[in-house]
Design an enzyme around this catalytic site. Structure first.
Site, PDB file in Angstrom:
ATOM      1  N   LYS A 240       3.646 -15.551   2.705  1.00 23.59           N
ATOM      2  CA  LYS A 240       3.591 -16.297   1.437  1.00 23.59           C
ATOM      3  C   LYS A 240       5.040 -16.575   1.040  1.00 23.59           C
ATOM      4  O   LYS A 240       5.510 -16.200  -0.042  1.00 23.59           O
ATOM      5  CB  LYS A 240       2.826 -15.453   0.396  1.00 23.59           C
ATOM      6  CG  LYS A 240       2.502 -16.163  -0.896  1.00 23.59           C
ATOM      7  CD  LYS A 240       1.423 -17.227  -0.757  1.00 23.59           C
ATOM      8  CE  LYS A 240       1.217 -17.937  -2.096  1.00 23.59           C
ATOM      9  NZ  LYS A 240       0.481 -19.198  -1.975  1.00 23.59           N
TER      10      LYS A 240
ATOM     11  N   TYR B 290       0.823  -1.214   0.000  1.00 24.88           N
ATOM     12  CA  TYR B 290       0.000   0.000   0.000  1.00 24.88           C
ATOM     13  C   TYR B 290       0.853   1.258   0.000  1.00 24.88           C
ATOM     14  O   TYR B 290       0.399   2.331  -0.401  1.00 24.88           O
ATOM     15  CB  TYR B 290      -0.957   0.018   1.199  1.00 24.88           C
ATOM     16  CG  TYR B 290      -2.039  -1.045   1.140  1.00 24.88           C
ATOM     17  CD1 TYR B 290      -2.106  -1.940   0.071  1.00 24.88           C
ATOM     18  CD2 TYR B 290      -2.991  -1.162   2.127  1.00 24.88           C
ATOM     19  CE1 TYR B 290      -3.080  -2.910   0.006  1.00 24.88           C
ATOM     20  CE2 TYR B 290      -3.978  -2.137   2.064  1.00 24.88           C
ATOM     21  CZ  TYR B 290      -4.010  -3.016   1.005  1.00 24.88           C
ATOM     22  OH  TYR B 290      -4.977  -3.980   0.944  1.00 24.88           O
TER      23      TYR B 290
ATOM     24  N   ASP C  53      -5.275  -6.918   5.642  1.00 25.10           N
ATOM     25  CA  ASP C  53      -6.485  -6.211   5.214  1.00 25.10           C
ATOM     26  C   ASP C  53      -7.568  -7.227   4.864  1.00 25.10           C
ATOM     27  O   ASP C  53      -8.727  -7.127   5.259  1.00 25.10           O
ATOM     28  CB  ASP C  53      -6.123  -5.349   3.987  1.00 25.10           C
ATOM     29  CG  ASP C  53      -7.198  -4.338   3.663  1.00 25.10           C
ATOM     30  OD1 ASP C  53      -8.182  -4.258   4.414  1.00 25.10           O
ATOM     31  OD2 ASP C  53      -7.055  -3.631   2.646  1.00 25.10           O
TER      32      ASP C  53
ATOM     33  N   ASP D  26      -2.829 -18.320   1.908  1.00 24.89           N
ATOM     34  CA  ASP D  26      -3.978 -18.993   1.279  1.00 24.89           C
ATOM     35  C   ASP D  26      -4.549 -20.047   2.223  1.00 24.89           C
ATOM     36  O   ASP D  26      -5.767 -20.198   2.360  1.00 24.89           O
ATOM     37  CB  ASP D  26      -3.606 -19.587  -0.091  1.00 24.89           C
ATOM     38  CG  ASP D  26      -2.214 -20.197  -0.118  1.00 24.89           C
ATOM     39  OD1 ASP D  26      -1.460 -20.059   0.853  1.00 24.89           O
ATOM     40  OD2 ASP D  26      -1.881 -20.839  -1.137  1.00 24.89           O
TER      41      ASP D  26
ATOM     42  N   ASP E 105     -11.021  -8.772   7.445  1.00 32.56           N
ATOM     43  CA  ASP E 105     -12.428  -8.694   7.025  1.00 32.56           C
ATOM     44  C   ASP E 105     -13.071 -10.072   7.040  1.00 32.56           C
ATOM     45  O   ASP E 105     -14.236 -10.233   7.408  1.00 32.56           O
ATOM     46  CB  ASP E 105     -12.551  -8.089   5.620  1.00 32.56           C
ATOM     47  CG  ASP E 105     -12.733  -6.580   5.682  1.00 32.56           C
ATOM     48  OD1 ASP E 105     -12.366  -5.992   6.720  1.00 32.56           O
ATOM     49  OD2 ASP E 105     -13.239  -5.997   4.703  1.00 32.56           O
TER      50      ASP E 105
END
Ligand code: NAD
Length: 365
Positions: free
Chosen positions: A195, A145, A251, A227, A255
């Site tokens: 990852k 970001y 992020d 994942d 959620d």
């Protein structure tokens, strides 16, 4: 000891002002009970900032935050501002600069689903029987970001877009210490999500966590690919206690965790950085401005109220008041009070408006 504090109150857009009103009502109640005071500097931000001053983060709003002990934030954004260029939109032009300006690198998101609210979760009851209590820690000022270079435009007659995912060792180290310490204070189980099978930034992430683990012998560190973590959160969420991950993965996973817990309307968050001796922070609900329900009086104010509890705990160090707010929320839920997002049709439920929920929590204090 001086127990007068200053709080920048940025309600923002959509349901922001509705739920903020209830958080301030609860703040009034704990101030009276625990004998401290706050000076509240209310300022526009996001779409409200654009309408009032032509900027999502007006200079005067930033100044109020700079002289405050903490920021209580609502939410920003809405369809009115969706056609603006990406870097002028409320979220990008208000929240990201605030995080960067105050170096709020540690985002703490408790994912708690109380036993009484498990029916509100979309998961089968057997997966969440007895409730969920996870703490997700997201690195907030590094990664994709903020990474440079960024580019969106035409090259050699073709549109291309570029983002950069970059981490420095020191950025990983400081979030790792926060995560190890949090795990130490809870069950001692810490799962670091990355990852590392594909991304170099994740290889460094995993190396730093593994090296620092020696400093925290009471913490059992495990690693999980992102994942798999996304899958495990819906397959067996109770296996997690403290999760820690980088900005973008966090992020998305937070959620998902919010939905597993039932409603975005109940989950608070704290974005922390250091300022001298004090922990400075921005405290906000996990959800957004919910334009679909704004102005209807049905938004759930609990996420905003629990964000206030985190502000009391981490920035003001008013621990008794923070405990009292969290306790009041639990007791009102036990008594059957539900805003519409939490309604399941159970017999003891009492469906209430945003204001009635705020009044019930303030009264419970
Ligand atoms: P959202 O979180 O606003 O809403 C998603 C769903 O959850 C909606 O159905 C909404 O009604 C519900 N919901 C959220 N909070 C609730 C509450 N307190 N009580 C009851 N229901 C609640 O996400 P979205 O719809 O993707 O985004 C809407 C706007 O919010 C967009 O402009 C987005 O950019 C912005 N946004 C802002 C923030 C922030 O300020 N930190 C975060 C996320 C999204």
């Amino acid at each position: 000891m001086n127990r007068e504090y200053s709080i920048a109150v940025l309600a923002g857009d959509g349901i922001g002002p509705e739920v903020m009103r209830e958080a301030l009502r609860v703040l009034d109640a704990v101030e009276t009970k625990y004998g401290f005071g706050t000076q509240r500097e209310e300022r526009p931000v996001g779409g409200a900032g654009i309408e009032a001053c032509g900027k999502a983060l007006p200079d005067d709003t930033l100044k109020a935050c700079e002289s405050a002990d903490a920021i209580l934030f609502g939410s920003v954004g809405g369809p009115q501002w969706d056609s603006l260029p990406p870097d002028e939109r409320p979220e990008r032009a208000a929240l990201l600069p605030l995080r960067k300006h105050f170096d709020l690198y540690a985002n703490l998101r408790p994912g708690v689903c109380l036993r009484e609210l498990t029916e509100a979760s979309p998961l089968k009851n057997q997966l969440i029987e007895g409730g969920i209590d996870i703490l997700c820690i997201r690195e907030l000022t590094g990664g994709m970001y903020f990474g440079e270079p960024k580019f969106y435009g035409e090259r050699n007659g073709e549109l291309i877009a570029l983002d950069t995912m970059i981490y420095h060792r020191r950025e990983i180290e400081r979030i790792a210490h926060i995560a190890f310490q949090a795990a130490q204070e809870r069950s001692g189980r810490l799962c670091s999500v990355d990852k590392a099978n594909v991304l170099s930034s994740s290889v460094l992430w995993r190396k730093v966590f593994t090296e620092l683990a020696g400093q925290y012998p009471k913490v059992q560190l495990t690693h999980m690919y992102v994942d798999n973590a996304a899958m495990q959160l819906v397959r067996n969420p109770q296996q997690f206690d403290v999760l820690v991950t980088e900005n973008t993965f966090g992020d998305i996973l937070t959620d998902e965790m919010a939905m597993v817990c039932g409603s975005l309307g109940t989950l608070p968050s704290a974005s922390l950085g250091a300022r001298g001796e004090r922990t400075f922070g921005l405290y906000e609900p996990s959800g957004g401005s919910a334009p679909d329900i704004a102005g209807k009086g049905i938004a759930n104010p609990i996420a905003q109220i629990l964000s206030l509890a985190m502000l009391l705990r981490f920035s003001l160090r008013e621990i008794a008041a923070a405990d009292a707010v969290e306790h009041a929320v639990r007791s009102v839920i036990s008594d059957g009070f539900r805003t519409k997002d939490l309604a399941t049709g159970a017999a003891n439920e009492r469906i209430v408006t945003t204001a009635e929920m705020g009044e019930a929590i303030a009264a419970a204090i």
